[in-house]
Scaffold this active site. Sequence first.
Site, short mmCIF file in Angstrom:
data_model
loop_
_atom_site.label_atom_id
_atom_site.label_comp_id
_atom_site.label_asym_id
_atom_site.label_seq_id
_atom_site.Cartn_x
_atom_site.Cartn_y
_atom_site.Cartn_z
N CYS A 1 24.87 42.45 23.30
CA CYS A 1 25.76 42.72 23.92
C CYS A 1 27.13 42.46 22.66
CB CYS A 1 26.27 42.37 25.24
SG CYS A 1 26.42 40.58 25.29
N HIS B 1 29.57 37.71 28.18
CA HIS B 1 28.91 38.99 27.99
C HIS B 1 30.05 39.93 27.37
CE1 HIS B 1 26.72 42.47 28.77
NE2 HIS B 1 27.58 43.22 29.34
#
EC number: 3.4.19.12
Length: 968
Positions: free
Chosen positions: A293, A893
Site C-alpha cells: 500500500c 496502511h
Amino acid sequence: VEGRLPISHSCVGCRRERTAMATVAANPAAAAAPAEVAGAEDREPKREELPGLDNQWRQIENSESGRERPLRAGESWFLVEKHWYKQWEAYVQGGDQDSSTFPGCINNATLFEDEINWRLKEGLVEGEDYVLLPAAAWHYLVSWYGLEDGQPPIERKVIELSNIRKVEVYPVELLLVRHNDLRTSHAVQFSNTDSVGLVLRTARERFLVEPQEDTRLWAKNSEGSLDRLYDTHLTVFDSALETGQLIIMETRKKDGTWPSAQLHVMNKKILEEDEDFRGQPGICGLTNLGNTCFMNSALQCLSNVPQLTEYFLSNCYLEELNFRNPLGMKGEIAEAYADLVKQAWSGHHRSIVPHVFKNKVGHFASQFLGYQQHDSQELLSFLLDGLHEDLNRVKKKEYVELCDAAGRPDQEVAQEAWQNHKRRNDSVIVDTFHGLFKSTLVCPDCGNVSVTFDPFCYLSVPLPISHKRVLEVFFIPMDPRRKPEQHRLVVPKKGKISDLCVALSKHTGISPERMMVADVFSHRFYKLYQLEEPLSSILDRDDIFVYEVSGRIEAIEGSREDIVVPVYLRERTPARDYNNSYYGLMLFGHPLLVSVPRDRFTWEGLYNVLMYRLSRYVTKPSSDDEDDGDEKGEGEDEGLYKSYDVPGPSTGGSLREPEPEQPGPSSGVTNRCPFLLDNCLGTSQWPPRRRRKQLFTLQTVNSNGTSDRTTSPEEVHAQPYIAIDWEPEMKKRYYDEIPGMGGTFSSCPSTICTSPPQLLQPGTEPRGYVKHDCVGYVMKKAPVRLQECIELFTTVETLEKENPWYCPSCKQHQLATKKLDLWMLPEILIIHLKRFSYTKFSREKLDTLVEFPIRDLDFSEFVIKPQNESNPELYKYDLIAVSNHYGGMRDGHYTTFACNKDSGQWHYFDDNSVSPVNENQIESKAAYVLFYQRQDVARRLLSPDGSSGAPASPACSSPPSSEFMDVN
C-alpha cells in the site's frame, strides 16, 4: 587376461570384438590382424585399445576421473542405464575377459519415453534406474564398448543452488513462442543456472530474428498474466521459470513501440471486460500485492501530478531516455512507470496490478525487495531520483566544484549554484520538483559564516512535539488488603524511571524509594528497571507494573535490608495417560516482587511471607481440613504428598538441614517443600507443633520460570526467582481466582516451553484493579498549522555531536548553528510531514492534526529571494494530492487523496478501490505527504497553449518563467 583390443564405437563393432576376444584367449599374439581387417572393412575411425579389466575398474570407479570424484559446478555428468552398468561391473570384477557377462554396447533405451524426441521418463531414481558418471568415465566406456546406434548421450550439468551441488537430471523445458504466433512453440531445455540472456539468444536463433531487431521476453505465470523478464543476467532459477512455462518473445515495431498492449492479459474473459469498460482516465486502483500500500499511495500521488503525467502520456520520455547513465537504472524505471501511467490513464481499467513495477523497484533498490512494510515517502524519494537519472538529458556529467559564497551577493551565489546543478542534472523531474534553499552555518568559536545554496526535491518539515508523554502503569502495594491500582502518569519524554516513581508517588503516597518498576509479559518479568534507566526504553505497548517493596533485589553482604524476591505462579497440568502423571507446568496470574526480611529468608519464612502476600486470593484451610490432617498418620500424610511426587528446592534429592534456631519438620519426607500453615502468621512459633495442610510448594527457577534450580535458599541471591507451584485440586479449592489476579491474567495461562500471548491484549480492560482518578486523563493535542511546521523548518538549530561541521577558519570540527531558508520553490512542492520520530531508545508516530489549506498556500513570507510583487501566483500553491498513513510504528496502511487533472474531482484511492470524496474530508491526522501545485503552472496548463500536454521540458514545450527558475 591383460590383452589390448581395438573396440568399435557401434553396437555391431561391439559384437565383432566379442568374437575377437575368443581368439585372444587362444592366441593373443594373433589378435591384432583380424581386428584390423574387420575395422578396415567397416571403414570405422581409429579406435582405442581395451585396457585390462582391473584398469577399467580403476579408471571408472576409483580414479580422479571416476565416479567417486566430487561434483564441480558447471561440469557435465552422464546417465547410464543401471542394468547395463551392473552387468559391466560383474564383467570386470569377474576377471575373465572372455566371460559371458560381457555387457555389449551401452543401451539407455529403458530411460527414454520414446525414440523420437528422446525425452527422459519422469520419476527416474538414481541408483535404481540409472547411475551417474563424470565426463571422462563416460567417454572411456563409450570408447571401449560403444553406444547403441541412434541413441543420444544423456548429458546433464552440475548446478549449485543454496550451496548444494547436484546433477540436474531434469532441466527446465521452456516453450518458446513469438508474440504474433502463440500456437507454434519450440520446446527447449535450459539449466537452472543458465541466464535469461541465453534464453533470449536461443529464441532469436529459433525464430531467425535479424541482428538489428530489438527483442525482449515475457513469461506467462500460473495465473495467466505475463511478467517481463527484464534482467537478462538473472538465472532461470532466480527468475522462477519452470518446466512447461510459456516464454513469449516480443519484437519491437518499426515505430519504436512494443506490441504488448494486450500481452499482459491472456485471459479472454478479462480482455473482453477491459474492452467493454470505459471509465474516467486516472480513476484506476492499484492492487495490493502484499504490504505494498505504501507503493500504491506514492504512485497515485505522482500519477496525479498533471505535467508529469502528460509528459509520459505524450511519449516525450521516449526521446529523453538515458540508457548509459551510470547513476540511472538503464531506463527501466522510467519505462515501468510509463507503462503504469498509460494503463491508469487509458480509461480501460478499474484497477491494475503493479507487479512488474514492484519487481523493477526491488531489483534496483534491494530495501524494497520482498513484501515488508515500508515508507511511502522513502519510495517516493527513490522513484523521483530514479526517474530523474533515467531521463537525465545530460549524457556525460562534468565535474563541478562547489563554491562558498565568500561574501558575494546571494543573487550571484544562488544563480551560480543553480547553473552548476543544471550542468549535471537536467530532466523533467528537475523542471517540476527541484527548488533551491539557502544554508547558513555559523561557527560558535570564531563566528565564521558559511553560505551555500543547495537544491532540494521535497521539504521534510518537523512537527511541534510535546516534551511530555503519558504512561499507563499498574501499582501493586505490599498490603494485601489494598487492591492493585491502575494509574495514568504524565512523565517527561527524556526522563528516567525515577521520574515515573516520583509521579506515581504523588498519587499513592508511597515513597519513590519503596518502588520497583518491571515490564511484565506473559506472566513473567520481561525486565526489571533500574532508577537511572531512561523512560524512552519503555514502549507504549509494554505492560508496566510498579511494586511497593521494602528492600532491594541485590543481596548485599552485611546489609540488614530486606531482600526482594521475584515470584512466579505456576500450576501443574495433568497428563492424559493412564497413570495420571504430570507432564508440565503453566504460568498464570501476574508475578510478584516480595520483600523478605533477612532473618526469615528460609523456605519456612518465605512460605509464610508469601501466604501473607497472597492472603487476598488464598483461602485458609478450614478446621475440618486441619482435623483431617491430625487424624491421619504420618505415613498416610506422607503418602498423600508422595502421590504428587513434586520436586522441591532440595539438593541431591533431600531437604536442606534446618538451622538450629529454626527447627523444621523431621518427617523424613523428601523431594518436596512440606511448608505448614499457622493460623496466625505473626506468631513466633513456627512451624507449629501440629501438622497443617500444605497448599503449594516452592521451587527456585530462572527468569523465564523454567529450569528448576537446586541451590539452597541462601544461594538464591545469585538468581533470585521463586516459583509457587500449585496442584490443580489445591488451587481449585484454596486459590480464589478473583478478577485482577486470576480473572484477566490467569484466564490465558501459557505453557512454559511456548511463546504465549501478552498479558493484556490491546483493548482489554484490566479487571480487578482500582482505577485511579488519573486514568481518565487524556493529554490534549492541539492542532498545528502547516505554516508552523515550515517555520520550524527554517528555525536556527545547533548541529548534533554526531554531525559536526568543519570550520575552514578554525580548522576544527564545530557544533555550528545552522539555518535553512527557502530561496526558490518548484512547480510542484512536496511537503513531507515528519510524523515518525526516531531516537536511540524509542520510536513513535506523531498523530498531531496538521491543518493545511486546500487552496492558496502562500509561501511569500518564507521565500527570502527578492520577489516579483506583480506576479503573486509564483508563491501561491493549491493542493493536488495527499499520501495518508493510518496506524502506528509497527503496522499501518497507506491511502491517497488526489485531484483528477481532467475533471477537477477529488478521489480517495485505497489500493484497488477508488471513490469520490469532498474537499472537507481531505484534512486528517493521517496526512503524511502533501503535493502542492504552483498556481501559475496550473493556469498555464489550462490555457489553450498549454493544453497539449507539455510540461516544462525542452522536448515538448516552452520553458517556465525564467524569472522564477533563473536558468532552465
